[in-house]
Write a protein that holds these residues in place. Sequence first.
Motif, short mmCIF file in Angstrom:
data_model
loop_
_atom_site.label_atom_id
_atom_site.label_comp_id
_atom_site.label_asym_id
_atom_site.label_seq_id
_atom_site.Cartn_x
_atom_site.Cartn_y
_atom_site.Cartn_z
N THR A 158 -34.17 -49.95 -23.57
CA THR A 158 -33.90 -49.72 -24.99
C THR A 158 -33.30 -48.33 -25.20
OG1 THR A 158 -36.14 -48.90 -25.37
CG2 THR A 158 -35.75 -51.24 -25.81
N ILE A 159 -32.39 -48.30 -26.15
CA ILE A 159 -31.74 -47.05 -26.55
C ILE A 159 -32.05 -46.86 -28.03
CG2 ILE A 159 -29.52 -45.95 -26.99
CD1 ILE A 159 -28.31 -47.34 -24.70
N SER A 160 -32.55 -45.69 -28.41
CA SER A 160 -32.89 -45.47 -29.81
C SER A 160 -31.91 -44.51 -30.47
CB SER A 160 -34.30 -44.87 -29.92
OG SER A 160 -35.23 -45.79 -29.39
N MET A 161 -31.37 -44.93 -31.60
CA MET A 161 -30.46 -44.09 -32.36
C MET A 161 -31.25 -43.18 -33.28
SD MET A 161 -27.63 -45.44 -31.47
CE MET A 161 -26.77 -44.32 -32.57
N VAL A 162 -31.07 -41.86 -33.18
CA VAL A 162 -31.81 -40.96 -34.07
C VAL A 162 -30.89 -39.88 -34.63
CG1 VAL A 162 -33.95 -41.31 -32.75
CG2 VAL A 162 -32.55 -39.31 -32.28
N GLY A 163 -31.24 -39.42 -35.83
CA GLY A 163 -30.46 -38.36 -36.47
C GLY A 163 -31.32 -37.12 -36.73
N ARG A 164 -32.58 -37.20 -36.31
CA ARG A 164 -33.51 -36.07 -36.48
C ARG A 164 -34.44 -35.99 -35.29
NH1 ARG A 164 -34.29 -33.38 -41.09
NH2 ARG A 164 -32.92 -34.06 -42.76
N THR A 190 -25.48 -41.50 -40.84
CA THR A 190 -25.61 -40.23 -40.14
C THR A 190 -26.47 -39.25 -40.93
OG1 THR A 190 -24.34 -38.55 -38.97
CG2 THR A 190 -23.49 -39.21 -41.10
N GLY A 191 -27.17 -38.39 -40.18
CA GLY A 191 -28.01 -37.38 -40.82
C GLY A 191 -27.20 -36.15 -41.19
N ALA A 212 -25.65 -37.97 -26.19
CA ALA A 212 -25.12 -37.30 -27.38
C ALA A 212 -24.12 -38.20 -28.11
CB ALA A 212 -24.41 -36.01 -26.96
N ALA A 213 -24.13 -38.10 -29.45
CA ALA A 213 -23.18 -38.87 -30.27
C ALA A 213 -22.80 -38.07 -31.50
CB ALA A 213 -23.82 -40.19 -30.70
N GLY A 214 -21.61 -38.37 -32.00
CA GLY A 214 -21.18 -37.75 -33.24
C GLY A 214 -19.99 -36.84 -33.04
N GLY A 215 -18.81 -37.33 -33.40
CA GLY A 215 -17.60 -36.52 -33.34
C GLY A 215 -16.98 -36.39 -31.97
N ILE A 268 -22.68 -44.04 -51.03
CA ILE A 268 -22.07 -45.17 -51.76
C ILE A 268 -22.03 -46.48 -50.96
CG2 ILE A 268 -20.70 -43.73 -53.26
CD1 ILE A 268 -18.42 -43.87 -51.45
N PHE A 269 -22.05 -46.40 -49.64
CA PHE A 269 -21.86 -47.58 -48.78
C PHE A 269 -23.02 -48.56 -48.94
CE2 PHE A 269 -22.13 -49.76 -44.67
CZ PHE A 269 -20.81 -50.07 -44.39
N ASP A 270 -24.26 -48.02 -48.94
CA ASP A 270 -25.42 -48.91 -49.05
C ASP A 270 -26.66 -48.20 -49.60
OD1 ASP A 270 -26.07 -47.35 -46.91
OD2 ASP A 270 -26.31 -48.98 -45.48
N GLY A 271 -26.48 -46.95 -50.02
CA GLY A 271 -27.64 -46.21 -50.52
C GLY A 271 -28.20 -45.26 -49.48
N LEU A 272 -27.69 -45.34 -48.24
CA LEU A 272 -28.06 -44.39 -47.18
C LEU A 272 -26.80 -43.58 -46.87
CD1 LEU A 272 -29.91 -46.93 -44.81
CD2 LEU A 272 -30.96 -45.40 -46.48
N TYR A 273 -26.97 -42.40 -46.26
CA TYR A 273 -25.79 -41.57 -46.01
C TYR A 273 -24.90 -42.18 -44.91
CZ TYR A 273 -27.11 -37.73 -49.02
OH TYR A 273 -27.39 -36.98 -50.13
N VAL A 274 -23.64 -42.36 -45.24
CA VAL A 274 -22.66 -42.90 -44.30
C VAL A 274 -21.43 -42.00 -44.32
CG1 VAL A 274 -20.98 -44.80 -44.01
CG2 VAL A 274 -23.40 -45.32 -44.41
N ARG A 275 -20.95 -41.60 -43.14
CA ARG A 275 -19.71 -40.82 -43.08
C ARG A 275 -18.54 -41.78 -42.99
NH1 ARG A 275 -18.68 -35.86 -42.72
NH2 ARG A 275 -20.71 -35.22 -41.89
#
Length: 361
Positions: A158-164, A190-191, A212-215, A268-275
């Motif tokens: 399993t791989i867990s996606m985390v932003g914090r 994204t956080g 690592a992920a992001g950009g 705006i996408f779904d109520g959670l932060y989306v870039r």
Amino acid sequence: MATLKTDLCDLLGIEYPILQAGMGGVAFGPLAAAVSKAGGLGTIAAISPTPQRVEEEIKLVRSITDKPLCVDIGFPPRAPQNPEPVAADEVPDPIRELEEEVRAQGVDVHPVDDKAMGIEDAKEKMAICERYGVEVIACALGTPEWAVEHAHKWGAKTISMVGRASHAKRAIANGTDIVVVQGTEGGGHTGDIGLITLLQEVLDFATIPVVAAGGLVTGAQIAGVLTQGAQGAWIGTRFINTEESSVGRNYKESIVEADHDTTVRELIFDGLYVRQLQNRFTEVWKGRMDQLLGYPRQRVAISPVRFAAAAADLKDQQALPAGQGSGLIRDISPAADVLERLVEETVAALEAAKKRVEYSA
Ligand SMILES: Cc1cc2nc3c(=O)[nH]c(=O)nc-3n(C[C@H](O)[C@H](O)[C@H](O)COP(=O)(O)O)c2cc1C
């Protein structure tokens, strides 16, 4: 081709420590198969599609390659399985306006049957993955202990996606095998913490491999995170702009045209932060953010127009989740070529650093 390996490669049975991210609406069988076949880890994004569609995509990958496959499943703790519809008089004005603009282009906007939000849906998709012996399960929006135990039962990692960092701690406590730290630079949900800081925070306590992920869209960036201590890179936006990704030409060209400050992170996408990239989908909310409904009602209210605009590949009205690295992407290429380029660039950057930096132990 060059050699590029970390312990993560042995753990996952892959050649290069480059993992293609699960991306809703983007990453289906064709992209996952191309990346896995070329030596990375290909991922099918399984949050929104129906269980039947997920099964078809897995079968497609299995018909192309027998290399390891990842399926990305959402385990949102707060989402109801069958959320209440949003009453017509409660739909925010920006959504109504978007709907009008989409209809004016001859595109039908109709209700969608969006069951992709509950745990029952996730369980059904896990059972399908078990049937096909999927090698890796990516856990998005949370990593419940039962999901890890279930995956381990059939031998999957399993791989867990985390932003914090706190989310990483929880996922590790729940027994996950790998943690992907996604910096705020990333596309999609994204956080607010930058990758270089978040990666260090998690590396400081992680007892399992950290990815690592992001950009990340170039090998020099991948060399950077590998040097910092990551075991691999989880790459999204760069793989949108491949021949095999499932979005339309207008989406990919919007990334090619994106400037360095084109993305915004909004609710705006779904109520959670989306870039995402700025276009009419984002601009229509200017000065009217007070009308946002919150999660999951925002998702319910905006889904009809979001899905309709995406299906028609409308450049201005579709949501275009993409990372801050968009401004560095200038081509649409076969996924295997992108992977090869990333590996070559990473090796070149590691070599260059050795020559450029004078040091002794
Ligand atoms: C279009 C798009 C859709 C995404 N959908 C998902 C998803 O369904 N599940 C998920 O775990 N992450 C999703 N993400 C986030 C990616 O897994 C990944 O963390 C992100 O793309 C990394 O940043 P980058 O795009 O800058 O490479 C999505 C990202 C994008 C760009």
